[in-house]
Design a protein around this motif. Structure first.
Motif: not given
Length: 204
Positions: A162-172, A9-24
């Motif tokens: 070009g296809s998808s990005l997956t986020i998963t419940k963080a361990k510990d 996000t120091d390079i680009d922090s648009g809505a697309t990136e924030n939708t994912i990183l808000a959870n990460v």
């Protein structure tokens, strides 16, 4: 509607990136459902006078690799956000210096009064990065081959360009008081007409 350009996000922090990183990723402060702002990775944030704000860190907070979040990590992250040309540098325009002033304390000195600086730390300018991940990845950080450098309830586990990005419940995950109810979220994208058609047909 589109694939992230980068997850740095120091390079680009648009809505697309924030939708994912808000959870990460997590920030020093956090916006609440009523739009107020409360401490998150900071245990407290306090103006001690008109030009100094002190952040005291949350004990026990850790990054996804298990390493503790330290005052040194906060200083490093804030200086990276404030660097010339960084996407979040506008949040730091009134900042004169950022210093570690205790084992769990960071003091920001302002050039002038700033009524919204603490609130701004609930945005990407307040994200605390794991410097060791970013330094190890170098220019690859934020790309599909790079791990994230965050501390949130989800971690990036797969990015298929070009296809998808997956986020998963963080361990510990460090904050046991927060229940993580979904094990995995898969983000996909298409051009706007394809999104509308998928929604209209019930495919998504």
């Amino acid at each position: 509607p589109q694939e992230p350009a980068t997850l740095d996000t120091d390079i680009d922090s648009g809505a697309t990136e924030n939708t994912i990183l808000a959870n990460v990723c997590e920030r020093l402060m956090e916006v609440q459902p009523d739009l107020s702002v409360e401490p998150r990775l900071a245990k407290s944030a306090e103006w001690v006078d008109d030009s100094h704000v002190v952040f005291t860190l949350q004990p026990g907070a850790t990054f996804h690799d298990g390493s503790p979040i330290t005052a040194d990590d906060v200083v490093w992250s804030m200086k990276r956000h404030s660097a010339e040309g960084a996407d979040e540098s506008d949040e730091y325009k009134n900042v004169a210096s950022i210093e570690k002033t205790g084992a769990d304390e960071v003091t920001v000195t302002m050039k002038q009064r700033d009524a919204i600086f603490i609130q701004a730390m609930a945005g990407n300018g307040g994200t605390i990065w794991n410097p060791r991940v970013i330094e190890a990845q170098g220019d690859k950080f934020g790309t599909p081959s790079s791990p994230d450098a965050c501390s949130g309830p989800y971690t990036i586990t797969e990015w298929k360009p070009g296809s998808s990005l997956t986020i998963t419940k963080a361990k510990d995950y460090w904050d046991s008081s927060r229940k993580i109810l979904t094990g995995k979220v898969v983000f996909t994208w298409a051009d706007q007409s394809a999104v509308v058609n998928a929604l209209s047909s019930g495919e998504v």
